[in-house]
Design a protein around this motif. Structure first.
Motif, PDB file in Angstrom:
ATOM      1  N   GLU A 118       0.779  -1.423  -0.160  1.00  0.00           N
ATOM      2  CA  GLU A 118      -0.141  -0.069   0.124  1.00  0.00           C
ATOM      3  C   GLU A 118       1.035   1.336  -0.134  1.00  0.00           C
ATOM      4  O   GLU A 118       1.906   1.226   0.663  1.00  0.00           O
ATOM      5  CB  GLU A 118      -0.848   0.045   1.203  1.00  0.00           C
ATOM      6  CG  GLU A 118      -1.961  -0.795   1.273  1.00  0.00           C
ATOM      7  CD  GLU A 118      -2.794  -0.868   2.515  1.00  0.00           C
ATOM      8  OE1 GLU A 118      -2.422  -0.061   3.391  1.00  0.00           O
ATOM      9  OE2 GLU A 118      -3.621  -1.815   2.630  1.00  0.00           O
ATOM     10  N   ASP A 119       0.494   2.315  -0.761  1.00  0.00           N
ATOM     11  CA  ASP A 119       1.160   3.395  -0.776  1.00  0.00           C
ATOM     12  C   ASP A 119       2.641   3.582  -0.910  1.00  0.00           C
ATOM     13  O   ASP A 119       3.375   4.143  -0.083  1.00  0.00           O
ATOM     14  CB  ASP A 119       0.697   4.442   0.618  1.00  0.00           C
ATOM     15  CG  ASP A 119      -0.589   4.668   0.677  1.00  0.00           C
ATOM     16  OD1 ASP A 119      -1.410   4.504  -0.492  1.00  0.00           O
ATOM     17  OD2 ASP A 119      -1.195   4.353   1.570  1.00  0.00           O
ATOM     18  N   GLY A 120       3.200   2.566  -1.838  1.00  0.00           N
ATOM     19  CA  GLY A 120       4.512   2.631  -2.236  1.00  0.00           C
ATOM     20  C   GLY A 120       5.458   1.810  -0.970  1.00  0.00           C
ATOM     21  O   GLY A 120       6.521   1.919  -1.038  1.00  0.00           O
ATOM     22  N   LYS A 121       4.550   1.173  -0.509  1.00  0.00           N
ATOM     23  CA  LYS A 121       5.302   0.146   1.003  1.00  0.00           C
ATOM     24  C   LYS A 121       4.549  -1.082   0.942  1.00  0.00           C
ATOM     25  O   LYS A 121       3.693  -1.296   0.433  1.00  0.00           O
ATOM     26  CB  LYS A 121       5.214   1.300   2.384  1.00  0.00           C
ATOM     27  CG  LYS A 121       5.700   2.469   2.451  1.00  0.00           C
ATOM     28  CD  LYS A 121       5.584   2.909   3.825  1.00  0.00           C
ATOM     29  CE  LYS A 121       6.229   4.175   4.274  1.00  0.00           C
ATOM     30  NZ  LYS A 121       6.127   4.557   5.360  1.00  0.00           N
ATOM     31  N   THR A 122       5.603  -1.985   1.623  1.00  0.00           N
ATOM     32  CA  THR A 122       5.099  -3.229   1.972  1.00  0.00           C
ATOM     33  C   THR A 122       5.142  -3.730   3.597  1.00  0.00           C
ATOM     34  O   THR A 122       5.710  -3.385   4.323  1.00  0.00           O
ATOM     35  CB  THR A 122       6.154  -4.406   1.112  1.00  0.00           C
ATOM     36  OG1 THR A 122       6.271  -4.225   0.012  1.00  0.00           O
ATOM     37  CG2 THR A 122       5.822  -5.724   1.580  1.00  0.00           C
ATOM     38  N   PHE A 123       3.912  -4.143   3.712  1.00  0.00           N
ATOM     39  CA  PHE A 123       3.608  -4.373   5.402  1.00  0.00           C
ATOM     40  C   PHE A 123       3.393  -5.848   5.594  1.00  0.00           C
ATOM     41  O   PHE A 123       2.741  -6.665   4.569  1.00  0.00           O
ATOM     42  CB  PHE A 123       2.222  -3.648   5.644  1.00  0.00           C
ATOM     43  CG  PHE A 123       2.370  -2.227   5.456  1.00  0.00           C
ATOM     44  CD1 PHE A 123       2.813  -1.429   6.861  1.00  0.00           C
ATOM     45  CD2 PHE A 123       1.821  -1.482   4.447  1.00  0.00           C
ATOM     46  CE1 PHE A 123       2.925  -0.167   6.446  1.00  0.00           C
ATOM     47  CE2 PHE A 123       2.145  -0.284   4.097  1.00  0.00           C
ATOM     48  CZ  PHE A 123       2.472   0.668   5.193  1.00  0.00           C
ATOM     49  N   LEU A 124       3.774  -6.286   6.597  1.00  0.00           N
ATOM     50  CA  LEU A 124       3.594  -7.704   7.189  1.00  0.00           C
ATOM     51  C   LEU A 124       2.063  -7.795   7.757  1.00  0.00           C
ATOM     52  O   LEU A 124       1.694  -7.079   8.654  1.00  0.00           O
ATOM     53  CB  LEU A 124       5.002  -7.951   8.213  1.00  0.00           C
ATOM     54  CG  LEU A 124       5.107  -9.277   8.512  1.00  0.00           C
ATOM     55  CD1 LEU A 124       5.079 -10.426   7.423  1.00  0.00           C
ATOM     56  CD2 LEU A 124       5.916  -9.506   9.679  1.00  0.00           C
ATOM     57  N   LYS A 125       1.748  -9.164   7.136  1.00  0.00           N
ATOM     58  CA  LYS A 125       0.402  -9.378   7.633  1.00  0.00           C
ATOM     59  C   LYS A 125       0.372 -10.205   9.071  1.00  0.00           C
ATOM     60  O   LYS A 125      -0.791 -10.541   9.551  1.00  0.00           O
ATOM     61  CB  LYS A 125      -0.474  -9.753   6.523  1.00  0.00           C
ATOM     62  CG  LYS A 125      -0.947  -8.796   5.534  1.00  0.00           C
ATOM     63  CD  LYS A 125      -1.946  -9.287   4.528  1.00  0.00           C
ATOM     64  CE  LYS A 125      -3.347  -9.468   5.166  1.00  0.00           C
ATOM     65  NZ  LYS A 125      -4.319  -9.938   4.029  1.00  0.00           N
ATOM     66  N   ILE A 126       1.318 -10.975   9.126  1.00  0.00           N
ATOM     67  CA  ILE A 126       1.516 -12.149   9.871  1.00  0.00           C
ATOM     68  C   ILE A 126       2.373 -11.844  11.180  1.00  0.00           C
ATOM     69  O   ILE A 126       3.339 -11.019  11.029  1.00  0.00           O
ATOM     70  CB  ILE A 126       1.711 -13.353   9.381  1.00  0.00           C
ATOM     71  CG1 ILE A 126       3.349 -13.486   8.701  1.00  0.00           C
ATOM     72  CG2 ILE A 126       0.629 -13.863   8.384  1.00  0.00           C
ATOM     73  CD1 ILE A 126       3.735 -14.684   8.111  1.00  0.00           C
TER      74      ILE A 126
END
Length: 285
Positions: A277-285
């Motif tokens: 999202e919005d040029g970033k990567t986020f961890l979901k776990i």
């Protein structure tokens, strides 16, 4: 060529004794067998089987120690030392090592054999009659090689580098196959004589094999994906990289290509472990 030639093994008679050893003869010429090179105490006129070599002074000498190689044979010899002025020294099984001249070695010193590497070599005499190591030819390697079968595909084999060229290196594996590793399939530069572990990527019709030091794509995806997850966990579950990021940014962070990064990211997205999202990567776990 005289009969008393360095690099040969023959039986000579003890002509006379001296405090420091024995003078051996073939009836015409004489050569010294030092006491330190004799296997036991000998008597005059006794026949002795010896190997002829040149000592550290360049003089013809004899030893009762059996060498690993002679002028008419080949053997795998351990690299015993390196001298950038002259070449590398190979242990031929006697007290005196034999020189593999720098003229027979790569121009790049980084590719020279290191101590502990192995070279398949014979012996040769130069124009001055000096004894040198002699790299086995391609024909001599082929003569002792076995043909690989399809069952070798994807097997991890070990072998020694025996030839280098602009395209890559040739290996002689422990099970006597001839393998080729293209430079694009290397993970680092390989020395002549170095022992290498690599995967069989293709078995050719002639029984030779193509090999790779890189993991299979499935394994590479998994390793790269784990590296991305590890990075995210260390950085509060986020990073300013996505599969749209510049190749230079990706390589600087993960030391992999953008293509490899996208494959790993695709794996993690499919497994629902990350979100972008919005040029970033986020961890979901």
């Amino acid at each position: 060529m005289n009969k008393l030639t360095p690099g040969t093994a023959l039986t000579l008679k003890i002509a006379r004794k001296a405090d420091f050893g024995y003078f051996l003869t073939d009836g015409t010429e004489e050569v010294m067998l030092h006491k330190s090179e004799a296997s036991k105490v000998h008597d005059e006129n006794e026949a002795v089987e010896v190997f002829l070599y040149q000592d550290h002074e360049g003089r013809l000498a004899a030893t009762e120690t059996k060498p690993k190689v002679r002028l008419d044979t080949l053997a795998w010899l351990d690299v015993a030392g390196q001298n950038k002025k002259y070449g590398v020294f190979l242990n031929m099984g006697i007290k005196k090592d034999v020189l593999l001249s720098k003229d027979d070695l790569p121009h790049d010193w980084e590719l020279w054999p290191a101590v502990g590497d192995k070279i398949y070599s014979g012996l040769k005499l130069d124009k001055k009659g000096r004894l040198f190591a002699d790299l086995a030819t391609e024909e001599e390697m082929v003569e002792q090689a076995e043909a690989a079968g399809p069952e070798q595909h994807n097997q991890v084999l070990e072998g020694y580098v025996y030839k280098q060229n602009e395209s890559g290196v040739l290996l002689f594996t422990d099970n006597q196959f001839i393998g080729f590793i293209h430079r694009d399939e290397m993970t680092r530069k390989l020395r002549l004589g170095e022992k290498v572990s690599a995967r069989v990527s293709f078995v050719r019709e002639d029984g030779r094999i193509n090999m790779s030091m890189k993991p299979r794509k499935e394994e590479a995806y998994s390793e790269d994906a784990e590296a991305i997850l590890h990075y995210l966990r260390k950085n509060k579950g986020q990073m300013a990289l996505t599969d749209k990021s510049a190749p230079s940014e990706i390589e600087e962070t993960f030391q992999i290509s953008k293509a490899a990064f996208k494959r790993a990211m695709g794996k993690l997205l499919k497994e629902n472990k990350i979100v972008q999202e919005d040029g970033k990567t986020f961890l979901k776990i």
